[in-house]
Design a protein around this motif. Sequence first.
Motif, PDB file in Angstrom:
ATOM      1  N   GLU A 125       0.642  -1.259  -0.045  1.00 13.38           N
ATOM      2  CA  GLU A 125       0.263  -0.280  -0.213  1.00 13.38           C
ATOM      3  C   GLU A 125       0.971   1.363  -0.160  1.00 13.38           C
ATOM      4  O   GLU A 125       0.397   1.852  -0.713  1.00 13.38           O
ATOM      5  CB  GLU A 125      -0.973   0.251   1.398  1.00 13.38           C
ATOM      6  CG  GLU A 125      -2.105   1.235   1.492  1.00 13.38           C
ATOM      7  CD  GLU A 125      -3.110   1.040   2.386  1.00 13.38           C
ATOM      8  OE1 GLU A 125      -3.516   0.049   2.254  1.00 13.38           O
ATOM      9  OE2 GLU A 125      -2.752   1.450   3.438  1.00 13.38           O
ATOM     10  N   GLY A 126       1.959   1.316   1.094  1.00 13.61           N
ATOM     11  CA  GLY A 126       2.732   2.146   1.208  1.00 13.61           C
ATOM     12  C   GLY A 126       4.134   2.627  -0.296  1.00 13.61           C
ATOM     13  O   GLY A 126       4.009   3.819  -1.110  1.00 13.61           O
ATOM     14  N   MET A 127       4.386   1.391  -1.185  1.00 11.30           N
ATOM     15  CA  MET A 127       4.987   1.467  -2.428  1.00 11.30           C
ATOM     16  C   MET A 127       3.504   1.924  -3.598  1.00 11.30           C
ATOM     17  O   MET A 127       3.833   2.523  -4.833  1.00 11.30           O
ATOM     18  CB  MET A 127       4.841   0.262  -2.559  1.00 11.30           C
ATOM     19  CG  MET A 127       6.346  -0.986  -2.034  1.00 11.30           C
ATOM     20  SD  MET A 127       6.672  -2.966  -2.681  1.00 11.30           S
ATOM     21  CE  MET A 127       7.130  -1.915  -3.810  1.00 11.30           C
ATOM     22  N   ALA A 128       2.519   1.634  -3.262  1.00 13.43           N
ATOM     23  CA  ALA A 128       1.715   2.499  -4.171  1.00 13.43           C
ATOM     24  C   ALA A 128       1.350   3.853  -4.470  1.00 13.43           C
ATOM     25  O   ALA A 128       1.575   4.815  -5.533  1.00 13.43           O
ATOM     26  CB  ALA A 128      -0.235   2.242  -4.228  1.00 13.43           C
ATOM     27  N   ALA A 129       1.623   4.085  -3.306  1.00 12.67           N
ATOM     28  CA  ALA A 129       1.814   5.621  -3.162  1.00 12.67           C
ATOM     29  C   ALA A 129       3.113   6.351  -3.376  1.00 12.67           C
ATOM     30  O   ALA A 129       2.752   7.528  -4.523  1.00 12.67           O
ATOM     31  CB  ALA A 129       1.473   6.100  -0.973  1.00 12.67           C
ATOM     32  N   GLY A 130       3.751   5.580  -3.388  1.00 10.83           N
ATOM     33  CA  GLY A 130       4.856   6.185  -3.578  1.00 10.83           C
ATOM     34  C   GLY A 130       5.279   6.391  -5.262  1.00 10.83           C
ATOM     35  O   GLY A 130       6.021   7.369  -5.763  1.00 10.83           O
ATOM     36  N   ILE A 131       4.897   4.647  -5.582  1.00  5.42           N
ATOM     37  CA  ILE A 131       5.246   4.840  -7.620  1.00  5.42           C
ATOM     38  C   ILE A 131       3.573   6.059  -7.488  1.00  5.42           C
ATOM     39  O   ILE A 131       4.625   6.563  -8.777  1.00  5.42           O
ATOM     40  CB  ILE A 131       4.639   3.770  -7.942  1.00  5.42           C
ATOM     41  CG1 ILE A 131       5.487   2.387  -7.507  1.00  5.42           C
ATOM     42  CG2 ILE A 131       3.931   3.403  -8.696  1.00  5.42           C
ATOM     43  CD1 ILE A 131       5.039   1.044  -7.567  1.00  5.42           C
ATOM     44  N   SER A 132       2.871   6.260  -6.511  1.00  6.31           N
ATOM     45  CA  SER A 132       2.013   7.457  -7.883  1.00  6.31           C
ATOM     46  C   SER A 132       2.029   7.951  -7.819  1.00  6.31           C
ATOM     47  O   SER A 132       1.607   9.342  -8.717  1.00  6.31           O
ATOM     48  CB  SER A 132       0.533   6.794  -7.371  1.00  6.31           C
ATOM     49  OG  SER A 132       0.950   7.567  -5.690  1.00  6.31           O
ATOM     50  N   ILE A 133       3.637   8.936  -6.869  1.00  7.52           N
ATOM     51  CA  ILE A 133       4.096  10.165  -7.154  1.00  7.52           C
ATOM     52  C   ILE A 133       4.686  10.723  -7.766  1.00  7.52           C
ATOM     53  O   ILE A 133       5.860  11.414  -7.277  1.00  7.52           O
ATOM     54  CB  ILE A 133       3.849  10.678  -5.779  1.00  7.52           C
ATOM     55  CG1 ILE A 133       5.015   9.643  -5.215  1.00  7.52           C
ATOM     56  CG2 ILE A 133       2.979  11.490  -4.436  1.00  7.52           C
ATOM     57  CD1 ILE A 133       5.514  10.689  -3.643  1.00  7.52           C
ATOM     58  N   ASN A 134       5.055   9.489  -8.337  1.00  4.22           N
ATOM     59  CA  ASN A 134       6.208   9.868  -9.570  1.00  4.22           C
ATOM     60  C   ASN A 134       5.469  11.087 -10.373  1.00  4.22           C
ATOM     61  O   ASN A 134       4.331  10.828 -10.487  1.00  4.22           O
ATOM     62  CB  ASN A 134       6.458   8.485 -10.069  1.00  4.22           C
ATOM     63  CG  ASN A 134       7.858   8.047  -9.966  1.00  4.22           C
ATOM     64  OD1 ASN A 134       8.699   7.926  -9.746  1.00  4.22           O
ATOM     65  ND2 ASN A 134       7.093   6.520  -8.358  1.00  4.22           N
ATOM     66  N   ASP A 135       6.074  11.053 -11.568  1.00  4.35           N
ATOM     67  CA  ASP A 135       5.937  12.241 -12.327  1.00  4.35           C
ATOM     68  C   ASP A 135       5.325  11.586 -13.657  1.00  4.35           C
ATOM     69  O   ASP A 135       4.866  10.746 -14.876  1.00  4.35           O
ATOM     70  CB  ASP A 135       6.811  12.303 -13.221  1.00  4.35           C
ATOM     71  CG  ASP A 135       6.668  14.111 -13.606  1.00  4.35           C
ATOM     72  OD1 ASP A 135       5.546  14.870 -14.242  1.00  4.35           O
ATOM     73  OD2 ASP A 135       7.309  14.617 -14.586  1.00  4.35           O
ATOM     74  N   THR A 136       3.373  11.782 -12.945  1.00  2.00           N
ATOM     75  CA  THR A 136       2.733  10.587 -14.442  1.00  2.00           C
ATOM     76  C   THR A 136       1.724  11.659 -15.315  1.00  2.00           C
ATOM     77  O   THR A 136       1.682  11.288 -16.277  1.00  2.00           O
ATOM     78  CB  THR A 136       1.624   9.982 -13.552  1.00  2.00           C
ATOM     79  OG1 THR A 136       0.640  11.227 -12.784  1.00  2.00           O
ATOM     80  CG2 THR A 136       1.952   9.327 -12.427  1.00  2.00           C
ATOM     81  N   GLY A 137       2.104  12.640 -15.192  1.00  2.00           N
ATOM     82  CA  GLY A 137       1.400  14.662 -15.748  1.00  2.00           C
ATOM     83  C   GLY A 137       0.373  14.681 -15.638  1.00  2.00           C
ATOM     84  O   GLY A 137      -0.648  15.458 -15.737  1.00  2.00           O
ATOM     85  N   ASP A 138      -0.252  14.119 -13.982  1.00  2.00           N
ATOM     86  CA  ASP A 138      -1.237  13.956 -13.772  1.00  2.00           C
ATOM     87  C   ASP A 138      -1.318  14.897 -12.049  1.00  2.00           C
ATOM     88  O   ASP A 138      -0.887  13.157 -11.902  1.00  2.00           O
ATOM     89  CB  ASP A 138      -2.159  13.021 -13.771  1.00  2.00           C
ATOM     90  CG  ASP A 138      -3.737  13.294 -13.693  1.00  2.00           C
ATOM     91  OD1 ASP A 138      -3.921  14.621 -13.012  1.00  2.00           O
ATOM     92  OD2 ASP A 138      -5.092  13.098 -14.050  1.00  2.00           O
ATOM     93  N   LYS A 139      -1.505  16.011 -11.795  1.00  4.30           N
ATOM     94  CA  LYS A 139      -1.326  16.215 -10.581  1.00  4.30           C
ATOM     95  C   LYS A 139      -2.126  15.534  -9.151  1.00  4.30           C
ATOM     96  O   LYS A 139      -1.744  15.164  -8.520  1.00  4.30           O
ATOM     97  CB  LYS A 139      -0.410  17.228  -9.905  1.00  4.30           C
ATOM     98  CG  LYS A 139       0.209  18.445 -10.525  1.00  4.30           C
ATOM     99  CD  LYS A 139       1.593  17.845 -10.389  1.00  4.30           C
ATOM    100  CE  LYS A 139       2.861  18.986 -11.402  1.00  4.30           C
ATOM    101  NZ  LYS A 139       4.548  17.490 -11.172  1.00  4.30           N
ATOM    102  N   ALA A 140      -3.092  15.655  -9.384  1.00  7.81           N
ATOM    103  CA  ALA A 140      -4.429  15.026  -9.076  1.00  7.81           C
ATOM    104  C   ALA A 140      -3.609  13.339  -8.800  1.00  7.81           C
ATOM    105  O   ALA A 140      -4.121  12.859  -7.772  1.00  7.81           O
ATOM    106  CB  ALA A 140      -5.509  14.659  -9.352  1.00  7.81           C
ATOM    107  N   VAL A 141      -3.435  12.762  -9.857  1.00  3.99           N
ATOM    108  CA  VAL A 141      -3.061  11.412  -9.915  1.00  3.99           C
ATOM    109  C   VAL A 141      -2.038  11.296  -8.710  1.00  3.99           C
ATOM    110  O   VAL A 141      -2.173   9.828  -7.460  1.00  3.99           O
ATOM    111  CB  VAL A 141      -2.889  10.817 -11.221  1.00  3.99           C
ATOM    112  CG1 VAL A 141      -2.126   9.309 -10.801  1.00  3.99           C
ATOM    113  CG2 VAL A 141      -3.560  10.930 -11.657  1.00  3.99           C
ATOM    114  N   GLU A 142      -1.139  12.052  -8.718  1.00  3.68           N
ATOM    115  CA  GLU A 142       0.321  11.884  -7.723  1.00  3.68           C
ATOM    116  C   GLU A 142      -0.664  12.285  -6.092  1.00  3.68           C
ATOM    117  O   GLU A 142       0.798  11.589  -5.408  1.00  3.68           O
ATOM    118  CB  GLU A 142       1.310  13.018  -8.325  1.00  3.68           C
ATOM    119  CG  GLU A 142       1.503  12.903  -9.577  1.00  3.68           C
ATOM    120  CD  GLU A 142       2.618  13.792 -10.429  1.00  3.68           C
ATOM    121  OE1 GLU A 142       2.590  14.986  -9.545  1.00  3.68           O
ATOM    122  OE2 GLU A 142       2.806  14.397 -11.419  1.00  3.68           O
TER     123      GLU A 142
END
Length: 255
Positions: A125-142
């Motif tokens: 679950e923590g990894m999911a948060a860490g992965i999601s705040i990489n640069d996806t181009g969508d700040k909301a997603v991050e």
Amino acid sequence: MTISAIWISVTGIFGASVLGSVLGFGIKNLPHKWNDALMGYCAGVMLAASTLGLIVPAFEGSPHGMWWLVTLAVVLGAVFLNLLDFLTPHLHHITGLDPEQHRNNATLGRIMLFVMAIALHKLPEGMAAGISINDTGDKAVEWTVSAAIALQNIPEGMVVIAPLLLAGVSRYRTFLIAIGIAGLEAIGVCGGYGLGMSFGPLLPYLLAFAGGAMLYVTSDEMIPETHAHGYQKQATYALLIGFVTIVVIDLALAS
């Protein structure tokens, strides 16, 4: 994303979990009705976070025609959590109680299995948060996943502490268990961010993998627990509120 963003995520997620644990110490005799409603809310939050914050962005960010690989990654994430269930350690070492006492206390056994289920999903679950705040181009997603996890950590921390105290685990050891669970999630955030940074092209599949893991624990552990005591209606409505909460947060972050 800068390093400061990682620490904001770690601090928020870890702090929310500790806050929930502290509240749990003050609400030792939480009725099953409210316990199941809180867990239902957590389940709704997790469902929305895994879909809006992880799986949908994974499909949107994958190369054209590679939807099947994203789907496979979701399934593999669930399988990963399923395999972790078999690695549960001897529970009497965690509670500090005598092994014989565990064997003769079915309630304690169920409580510890539930607590371990929560602990097992904290790292991915923590990894999911860490992965999601990489640069996806969508700040909301991050930030959606981190915000959702922090939000659900408060009631989740409460429903972990109260059963342990009622089962006879000391307050000191219960606190250490709570800190350990929160720490797993903090480690996961750093590890997930590192994975996303090191394997940029694989980011959509890492997001999907994390989403599958979160969906698995929501369906396999959280929802069944909320329906086990006769208060499934309250838990269902709480799940809906939790889901909508994350939808609103996602829209607010996107605006």
